[in-house]
Scaffold this motif. Sequence first.
Motif, PDB file in Angstrom:
ATOM      1  N   VAL A 161       0.880  -1.184   0.000  1.00 54.79           N
ATOM      2  CA  VAL A 161       0.000   0.000   0.000  1.00 54.79           C
ATOM      3  C   VAL A 161       0.906   1.219   0.000  1.00 54.79           C
ATOM      4  CG1 VAL A 161      -1.718   1.312   1.321  1.00 54.79           C
ATOM      5  CG2 VAL A 161      -1.852  -1.187   1.252  1.00 54.79           C
ATOM      6  N   GLN A 162       0.624   2.180  -0.855  1.00 54.46           N
ATOM      7  CA  GLN A 162       1.501   3.343  -0.910  1.00 54.46           C
ATOM      8  C   GLN A 162       1.316   4.250   0.310  1.00 54.46           C
ATOM      9  OE1 GLN A 162      -0.337   5.344  -4.572  1.00 54.46           O
ATOM     10  NE2 GLN A 162       0.430   7.095  -3.438  1.00 54.46           N
ATOM     11  N   VAL A 163       2.344   5.014   0.612  1.00 52.99           N
ATOM     12  CA  VAL A 163       2.308   5.982   1.704  1.00 52.99           C
ATOM     13  C   VAL A 163       2.224   7.374   1.079  1.00 52.99           C
ATOM     14  CG1 VAL A 163       3.492   6.850   3.753  1.00 52.99           C
ATOM     15  CG2 VAL A 163       3.762   4.452   3.081  1.00 52.99           C
ATOM     16  N   LEU A 164       1.249   8.166   1.508  1.00 51.35           N
ATOM     17  CA  LEU A 164       1.137   9.523   0.977  1.00 51.35           C
ATOM     18  C   LEU A 164       2.404  10.320   1.274  1.00 51.35           C
ATOM     19  CD1 LEU A 164      -2.500  10.756   1.778  1.00 51.35           C
ATOM     20  CD2 LEU A 164      -1.686   9.501  -0.222  1.00 51.35           C
ATOM     21  N   VAL A 165       2.772  11.157   0.344  1.00 46.58           N
ATOM     22  CA  VAL A 165       3.887  12.077   0.576  1.00 46.58           C
ATOM     23  C   VAL A 165       3.503  13.064   1.688  1.00 46.58           C
ATOM     24  CG1 VAL A 165       5.313  13.889  -0.452  1.00 46.58           C
ATOM     25  CG2 VAL A 165       4.710  11.851  -1.794  1.00 46.58           C
ATOM     26  N   ALA A 166       2.272  13.532   1.630  1.00 48.73           N
ATOM     27  CA  ALA A 166       1.778  14.456   2.662  1.00 48.73           C
ATOM     28  C   ALA A 166       1.593  13.711   3.976  1.00 48.73           C
ATOM     29  CB  ALA A 166       0.450  15.066   2.221  1.00 48.73           C
ATOM     30  N   SER A 167       1.922  14.373   5.078  1.00 45.31           N
ATOM     31  CA  SER A 167       1.708  13.801   6.404  1.00 45.31           C
ATOM     32  C   SER A 167       1.144  14.885   7.319  1.00 45.31           C
ATOM     33  CB  SER A 167       3.010  13.230   6.973  1.00 45.31           C
ATOM     34  OG  SER A 167       3.991  14.259   7.097  1.00 45.31           O
ATOM     35  N   ILE A 168       0.652  14.462   8.478  1.00 51.71           N
ATOM     36  CA  ILE A 168       0.009  15.399   9.405  1.00 51.71           C
ATOM     37  C   ILE A 168       0.769  15.377  10.721  1.00 51.71           C
ATOM     38  CG2 ILE A 168      -2.139  15.969  10.608  1.00 51.71           C
ATOM     39  CD1 ILE A 168      -3.608  14.457   8.315  1.00 51.71           C
ATOM     40  N   THR A 169       1.191  16.547  11.160  1.00 56.77           N
ATOM     41  CA  THR A 169       2.009  16.690  12.354  1.00 56.77           C
ATOM     42  C   THR A 169       1.134  16.832  13.600  1.00 56.77           C
ATOM     43  OG1 THR A 169       3.660  17.805  10.980  1.00 56.77           O
ATOM     44  CG2 THR A 169       3.903  18.053  13.359  1.00 56.77           C
ATOM     45  N   GLN A 170       1.642  16.374  14.712  1.00 52.67           N
ATOM     46  CA  GLN A 170       0.949  16.542  15.997  1.00 52.67           C
ATOM     47  C   GLN A 170       0.882  18.030  16.330  1.00 52.67           C
ATOM     48  OE1 GLN A 170      -0.738  14.713  18.058  1.00 52.67           O
ATOM     49  NE2 GLN A 170       0.219  14.456  20.034  1.00 52.67           N
ATOM     50  N   ARG A 171      -0.340  18.583  16.398  1.00 47.00           N
ATOM     51  CA  ARG A 171      -0.510  20.010  16.671  1.00 47.00           C
ATOM     52  C   ARG A 171      -1.718  20.218  17.579  1.00 47.00           C
ATOM     53  NH1 ARG A 171       2.806  22.455  12.873  1.00 47.00           N
ATOM     54  NH2 ARG A 171       3.054  21.318  10.913  1.00 47.00           N
ATOM     55  N   VAL A 172      -1.585  21.138  18.525  1.00 49.56           N
ATOM     56  CA  VAL A 172      -2.655  21.432  19.475  1.00 49.56           C
ATOM     57  C   VAL A 172      -3.903  21.954  18.769  1.00 49.56           C
ATOM     58  CG1 VAL A 172      -3.302  22.901  21.442  1.00 49.56           C
ATOM     59  CG2 VAL A 172      -1.037  21.860  21.360  1.00 49.56           C
ATOM     60  N   ILE A 173      -3.725  22.624  17.646  1.00 48.84           N
ATOM     61  CA  ILE A 173      -4.855  23.245  16.947  1.00 48.84           C
ATOM     62  C   ILE A 173      -5.919  22.222  16.552  1.00 48.84           C
ATOM     63  CG2 ILE A 173      -3.777  23.115  14.671  1.00 48.84           C
ATOM     64  CD1 ILE A 173      -5.088  25.794  13.998  1.00 48.84           C
ATOM     65  N   PHE A 174      -5.533  20.975  16.303  1.00 46.43           N
ATOM     66  CA  PHE A 174      -6.523  19.960  15.935  1.00 46.43           C
ATOM     67  C   PHE A 174      -7.507  19.719  17.078  1.00 46.43           C
ATOM     68  CE2 PHE A 174      -3.240  18.837  12.751  1.00 46.43           C
ATOM     69  CZ  PHE A 174      -4.031  18.827  11.618  1.00 46.43           C
ATOM     70  N   ALA A 175      -6.994  19.634  18.301  1.00 43.50           N
ATOM     71  CA  ALA A 175      -7.868  19.442  19.459  1.00 43.50           C
ATOM     72  C   ALA A 175      -8.686  20.699  19.744  1.00 43.50           C
ATOM     73  CB  ALA A 175      -7.027  19.071  20.688  1.00 43.50           C
ATOM     74  N   GLU A 176      -8.070  21.866  19.595  1.00 38.55           N
ATOM     75  CA  GLU A 176      -8.788  23.124  19.830  1.00 38.55           C
ATOM     76  C   GLU A 176      -9.948  23.290  18.858  1.00 38.55           C
ATOM     77  OE1 GLU A 176      -5.063  25.815  21.559  1.00 38.55           O
ATOM     78  OE2 GLU A 176      -5.611  25.949  19.440  1.00 38.55           O
ATOM     79  N   ALA A 177      -9.712  22.954  17.604  1.00 38.41           N
ATOM     80  CA  ALA A 177     -10.766  23.064  16.593  1.00 38.41           C
ATOM     81  C   ALA A 177     -11.884  22.057  16.872  1.00 38.41           C
ATOM     82  CB  ALA A 177     -10.187  22.846  15.200  1.00 38.41           C
ATOM     83  N   ALA A 178     -11.517  20.825  17.204  1.00 38.31           N
ATOM     84  CA  ALA A 178     -12.508  19.775  17.448  1.00 38.31           C
ATOM     85  C   ALA A 178     -13.438  20.137  18.598  1.00 38.31           C
ATOM     86  CB  ALA A 178     -11.804  18.453  17.737  1.00 38.31           C
ATOM     87  N   ALA A 179     -12.896  20.746  19.642  1.00 32.53           N
ATOM     88  CA  ALA A 179     -13.703  21.103  20.809  1.00 32.53           C
ATOM     89  C   ALA A 179     -14.803  22.102  20.462  1.00 32.53           C
ATOM     90  CB  ALA A 179     -12.807  21.673  21.902  1.00 32.53           C
ATOM     91  N   GLN A 180     -14.596  22.855  19.382  1.00 38.07           N
ATOM     92  CA  GLN A 180     -15.572  23.862  18.950  1.00 38.07           C
ATOM     93  C   GLN A 180     -16.408  23.397  17.761  1.00 38.07           C
ATOM     94  OE1 GLN A 180     -13.696  27.891  18.594  1.00 38.07           O
ATOM     95  NE2 GLN A 180     -11.846  26.837  19.305  1.00 38.07           N
ATOM     96  N   GLY A 181     -16.211  22.148  17.340  1.00 41.47           N
ATOM     97  CA  GLY A 181     -16.918  21.675  16.156  1.00 41.47           C
ATOM     98  C   GLY A 181     -16.464  22.388  14.898  1.00 41.47           C
ATOM     99  N   LYS A 182     -15.194  22.756  14.863  1.00 39.77           N
ATOM    100  CA  LYS A 182     -14.651  23.484  13.718  1.00 39.77           C
ATOM    101  C   LYS A 182     -13.567  22.685  13.023  1.00 39.77           C
ATOM    102  CE  LYS A 182     -15.542  28.218  15.305  1.00 39.77           C
ATOM    103  NZ  LYS A 182     -14.933  29.531  15.608  1.00 39.77           N
ATOM    104  N   ALA A 183     -13.249  23.099  11.812  1.00 39.33           N
ATOM    105  CA  ALA A 183     -12.098  22.571  11.091  1.00 39.33           C
ATOM    106  C   ALA A 183     -10.904  23.481  11.349  1.00 39.33           C
ATOM    107  CB  ALA A 183     -12.400  22.513   9.592  1.00 39.33           C
ATOM    108  N   VAL A 184      -9.699  22.953  11.152  1.00 39.88           N
ATOM    109  CA  VAL A 184      -8.511  23.749  11.477  1.00 39.88           C
ATOM    110  C   VAL A 184      -8.417  25.004  10.614  1.00 39.88           C
ATOM    111  CG1 VAL A 184      -7.131  21.909  12.495  1.00 39.88           C
ATOM    112  CG2 VAL A 184      -7.067  22.240  10.016  1.00 39.88           C
ATOM    113  N   HIS A 185      -8.915  24.950   9.373  1.00 32.64           N
ATOM    114  CA  HIS A 185      -8.798  26.148   8.529  1.00 32.64           C
ATOM    115  C   HIS A 185      -9.657  27.291   9.065  1.00 32.64           C
ATOM    116  CE1 HIS A 185     -12.577  24.815   6.436  1.00 32.64           C
ATOM    117  NE2 HIS A 185     -12.739  26.112   6.306  1.00 32.64           N
TER     118      HIS A 185
END
Length: 209
Positions: A161-185
């Motif tokens: 199975v191929q591995v995407l070139v793009a990866s996602i880094t551990q960032r606090v913003i993901f949890a902050e966005a999720a708590a508000q029902g928002k996306a990171v953008h």
Amino acid sequence: MIVGILNQKGGVGKTTIAVNLAASLARTGARVLLIDADPQGSALDWAAARQGVPLFSVVGLPRPTVHKEIGQIGYGYDHIVIDGPPRVTDLARSAIMAADVVLIPVQPSPYDIWAADEVVKLIDEARVYKEGLKAAFVVNRKIANTAIGRDVGDALAAYPVQVLVASITQRVIFAEAAAQGKAVHEIDVDGPAAAEIEAVVAELLGFTQ
């Protein structure tokens, strides 16, 4: 495009990826449906936490008939994202059969890499019935500048199975966005987290073109 996000190991960030991929696709003006096929209902919880206008539609469908019902439920949508269950079950098989592309989130941990074996086997089984099914790993919660963060791609190369070139880094913003029902953008449109999600989406869209 129908993207199924699955890994039989819980806690790999499936829902975080699912909601942010759906939000990224919706930003283009496309009609997007997120199907919560996880009995835990985390994507539905995310939608319930949101205030204001929804970015996309979210429905719960935690039963092993996703592949049979998706044509009707997903009618009129440009893209569908399926947040799959965290275990190998008939529900997981159904989510895979419903998808055009299966995205397998993997954290840079030996345990995650070993656990990926089960979902890869399920994808191989599904290809007997769905020859054109595509699949890819995405490294999630990568910790920058660490050996395991660099080496995880090499470890995953053992799988067909191929591995995407793009990866996602551990960032606090993901949890902050999720708590508000928002996306990171919505929190930081020009930030690195949003850019990483956009890069993953771009690679996935390349699969189906």
